[in-house]
Design an enzyme around this catalytic site. Structure first.
Site, short mmCIF file in Angstrom:
data_model
loop_
_atom_site.label_atom_id
_atom_site.label_comp_id
_atom_site.label_asym_id
_atom_site.label_seq_id
_atom_site.Cartn_x
_atom_site.Cartn_y
_atom_site.Cartn_z
N GLU A 288 -12.31 5.88 -5.49
CA GLU A 288 -10.86 5.60 -4.93
C GLU A 288 -10.08 7.03 -6.74
OE1 GLU A 288 -10.72 4.71 -2.08
OE2 GLU A 288 -8.66 6.08 -2.24
N ASP A 289 -9.88 7.95 -5.61
CA ASP A 289 -8.57 9.06 -6.59
C ASP A 289 -9.11 9.43 -7.78
OD1 ASP A 289 -7.07 8.31 -4.49
OD2 ASP A 289 -5.39 6.97 -5.35
N TYR B 128 0.76 -1.33 -0.26
CA TYR B 128 0.06 -0.18 0.10
C TYR B 128 1.38 1.03 0.18
CZ TYR B 128 -3.91 2.64 1.94
OH TYR B 128 -4.57 3.68 2.15
N ARG C 110 -6.11 11.28 -10.46
CA ARG C 110 -5.92 11.89 -9.16
C ARG C 110 -4.86 10.47 -8.02
NH1 ARG C 110 -6.91 12.07 -4.15
NH2 ARG C 110 -5.37 10.50 -3.69
N LYS D 272 -6.58 -1.24 -2.37
CA LYS D 272 -6.72 -0.97 -1.50
C LYS D 272 -8.09 -2.34 -1.09
CE LYS D 272 -7.21 3.70 -1.01
NZ LYS D 272 -6.77 4.33 -0.05
N ASP E 255 -13.67 7.35 -0.61
CA ASP E 255 -13.03 7.28 0.36
C ASP E 255 -11.64 8.66 0.85
OD1 ASP E 255 -11.23 5.90 2.01
OD2 ASP E 255 -9.53 5.42 0.44
N ASP E 256 -11.68 8.86 -0.46
CA ASP E 256 -10.75 10.68 -0.45
C ASP E 256 -11.37 11.34 0.33
OD1 ASP E 256 -8.47 9.42 -2.10
OD2 ASP E 256 -10.21 9.12 -3.46
N ASN F 74 -0.36 12.00 0.24
CA ASN F 74 0.42 10.78 -0.26
C ASN F 74 1.64 10.62 -1.65
OD1 ASN F 74 -0.03 9.37 2.33
ND2 ASN F 74 -1.87 9.90 1.50
N ASN G 169 -3.82 7.72 8.29
CA ASN G 169 -4.50 6.93 6.46
C ASN G 169 -6.01 6.36 7.08
OD1 ASN G 169 -4.42 4.83 4.27
ND2 ASN G 169 -2.87 6.37 3.67
O1 OAA Z 1 -4.58 5.82 -0.69
C1 OAA Z 1 -3.98 6.19 0.60
O2 OAA Z 1 -2.69 5.87 0.76
C2 OAA Z 1 -4.85 7.24 0.70
C3 OAA Z 1 -5.60 7.90 -0.21
O3 OAA Z 1 -6.36 7.72 -0.27
C4 OAA Z 1 -5.04 9.15 -0.74
O4 OAA Z 1 -3.79 9.49 -1.03
O5 OAA Z 1 -5.36 9.39 -2.30
MG MG Z 2 -7.42 7.92 -2.56
#
Ligand code: OAA
Ligand code: MG
Length: 619
Positions: free
Chosen positions: A283-284, A140, A193, A211, A306-307, A447, A491
């Protein structure tokens, strides 16, 4: 032979070259083919289920490697395919640990672990669970960031589904190609992203894979119900478009109505294929889509971002735990954000919810929260105004871009970095925080590691060791005034696995913000006094699996309270219910019904033990 095993048997280059027409043809001929060539009773069983003995070695879900006993090897017809020695799972773990120690860098360790997951799923999760602080950073954040950047080299075999914008109109059919029909949880990215690394296009696939592997490693969600998906709508990163290793569409990103229609079709197709309460974790995604899509879908699908919400949950948990140190209320702080994207606004919103629990009105809560983005303070007077996703945080103050001066003028007591600008919390800013209050809270959440707004050491050095510090990526222990401090990792991995476990277990059909507040409160409550004494607002990573169970219980309570649960009657003992639900990493739990094998009507899928027994009986 299924498409999956065909891809499995091809080498990497051929697998990538496998064209769409071939995939479709093979999919058609992979309809049930009943092979019935063996006579032995146990073998007949295997063939009736289209699982051959070799499949027990080939499929990571079934493979135990040298841990198959002699009796099992005979029953499965795999004797001789393995060396004569029989190993315990513990011995295999030792070999994994030794192998990992021989690699010189973390990317190679990541690749080793990824291959282990492809070979022996239970061993992989057993290993991760045996030392979470050691292995989590390898599968991760931060290593997954590097793996995404090199995904062209990392990609070997399907671990999830790629759906391209050109698949519009047949997303449902593509989902049908995934061999497991029991999917209950999807993690999806469009790669725009990726962490703080920006637009990595199809290389972003490492994130949903990572994830979802945390769903299992940290919350024991059965891996067979998890499906990583990357939506390939192109990339605007020129270096990727020119990268010979790039595995995605070599086109600029699709925007506007065509993008929205594509995502609409995707959401509908997931529900059609896997039921209306399939959990979809975003996610992202880039800011412009993250908040917008969350608002669009959150009341009609079982979905969360999640973000936005997971990160908010973990930060608010840290702030509540921080209040246990400062003996102040959440509402007695002044919050200043560097970064007003999806994470920043998500955190700000959940802080407002936390203040509401303290009886503070929304307007008064908003007055204590200030955000900066690339154009400076979110001021109603600035040119171009405040972005639409953050309008309620716009201040009637003069525009400014001077974050450092603003820290001083508003006497911020907590600064929260979600800017993806590494080093943005300069020594001067940190020193000012130390003047503003006795225990300043510093969150450097971007991150991976190089994007953190300041390191743990810098935060301690410039606040006379008085700060309460947390980062998104892990930092080694800090030395200050001869004492060693272990700082927390703020996190979202503390939050999303437990929330997902709760939602899945009770078949909730929505994931409201209140579930994240419940998760945050639960997490904050479970920080030990000894951690707080060290200025650490998060428990040890080792504790996450236990915490995830506790969070899941709170989430389920919330689901029943809000009438969102899909499972009735409500179980009496929720913790026991969770314990019965979760995935076990011991080999005695290996079951042959993990995938969509065509089974003859009424055929009982025997366990390995039953097969061994029936073999003994037939002697
Ligand atoms: O993935 C991770 O460590 C935390 C997160 O969701 C990100 O930074 O987008
Ligand atoms: Mg993320």
């Amino acid at each position: 032979m299924s498409v999956e095993s065909l891809l499995y048997n091809l080498n990497c280059t051929k697998a990538i070259a496998f064209n769409h027409v071939a995939k479709t043809v093979f999919n058609r001929i992979s309809e049930p083919i009943v092979i019935n060539i063996r006579k032995h009773s146990s073998e007949e069983f295997v063939s009736r289920n289209l699982l051959r003995g070799m499949d027990y070695l080939r499929y990571p879900q079934l493979n135990k490697g040298l841990a198959f006993t002699m009796a099992e090897r005979q029953a499965l017809g795999i004797q001789g395919l393995l060396a004569s020695g029989v190993q315990t799972q513990e011995q295999q773990l030792e070999i994994c640990r030794y192998s990992l120690s021989r690699f010189k860098n973390n990317l190679n360790r990541h690749l080793y672990l990824s291959e282990l997951l492809d070979t022996n799923e239970r061993l992989f999760y057993k290993l991760l669970g045996s030392d979470i602080p050691k292995y989590l950073p390898l599968v991760y954040t931060p290593t997954v960031g590097l793996a995404c950047q090199r995904f062209g080299l990392v990609y070997k075999r399907p671990k999830g589904i790629f759906i391209s914008i050109h698949d519009k109109g047949r997303i449902y059919q593509i989902l049908q190609n995934w061999p497991c029909p029991t999917v209950r949880a999807i993690c999806v990215t469009d790669g725009e992203r990726i962490l703080g690394l920006g637009d990595l296009g199809a290389y972003g696939m490492g994130i949903p894979i990572g994830k979802l592997s945390l769903y299992t490693a940290l919350a024991a969600v059965p891996p067979s119900i998890c499906l990583p998906i990357t939506l390939d709508v192109g990339t605007n990163t020129q270096s990727l478009l020119e990268d010979p290793l790039y595995i995605g569409l070599r086109e600029k990103r699709v925007r506007g109505q065509a993008y929205d229609d594509f995502i609409d079709e995707f959401m509908e197709a997931c529900c059609k294929r896997y039921s209306r309460n399939v959990l979809i974790q975003f996610e992202d995604f880039a800011l412009m889509n993250a908040v917008r899509l969350l608002d669009k879908y959150k009341n009609s699908y079982c979905t969360f971002n999640d973000d936005v919400q997971g990160t908010a949950g973990v930060v608010v948990a840290g702030l509540i735990a921080g209040c246990r140190i400062t003996k102040k209320k959440v509402s007695e702080n002044i919050y200043l954000f560097l970064g007003a994207g999806s994470a920043g606004v998500g955190i700000a919103n959940l802080i407002c919810d936390a203040m509401a629990e303290e009886g503070v009105k929304e307007k008064d809560a908003i007055d204590k929260i200030y955000l900066f983005d690339v154009d400076g303070l979110l001021s109603n007077k600035r040119q171009g105004g405040v972005p639409s996703h953050a309008t309620k945080y716009g201040k009637d103050m003069e525009p400014t871009k001077d974050f450092g001066a603003f820290v001083k003028s508003i006497k911020a007591t907590a600064i929260i970095g979600v800017s993806t600008v590494g080093g943005a919390f300069t020594p001067e800013i940190l020193k000012q925080m130390a003047q503003n209050c006795e225990r300043p809270q510093i969150y450097a959440l971007s991150n991976p590691t190089i994007k953190a707004e300041c390191t743990a050491q810098q935060a301690y050095d410039h606040t006379e060791g008085r700060c309460i510090y947390a980062s998104g990526s892990p930092f080694p222990p800090v030395k200050y005034n001869g004492k060693e401090y272990h700082t927390g990792q703020g996190n979202n991995s503390y939050i999303f696995p437990g929330v997902a476990l709760g939602v899945l277990a009770c078949q909730a059909h929505h994931v409201p913000d209140t579930m994240f507040l419940a998760a945050a409160t639960c997490l904050a409550k479970n920080v030990k006094q000894e951690d707080l004494d060290m200025g650490r607002v998060y428990p040890s990573l080792t504790d996450i699996p236990d915490l995830s169970n506790k969070i899941a219980v709170e989430v389920i309570e919330e689901a029943y309270k809000l009438k969102l649960a899909g499972m009735y009657p409500k179980p009496k003992d929720l913790m026991k219910f969770i314990m019965d639900y979760i995935y076990k990493t011991g080999y005695d739990n290996v079951k042959p019904d993990f995938y969509d094998y065509p089974k003859a009507e009424g055929v009982h899928v025997k366990s390995i033990e039953e097969m061994v027994k029936s073999m003994k009986g037939s002697k």
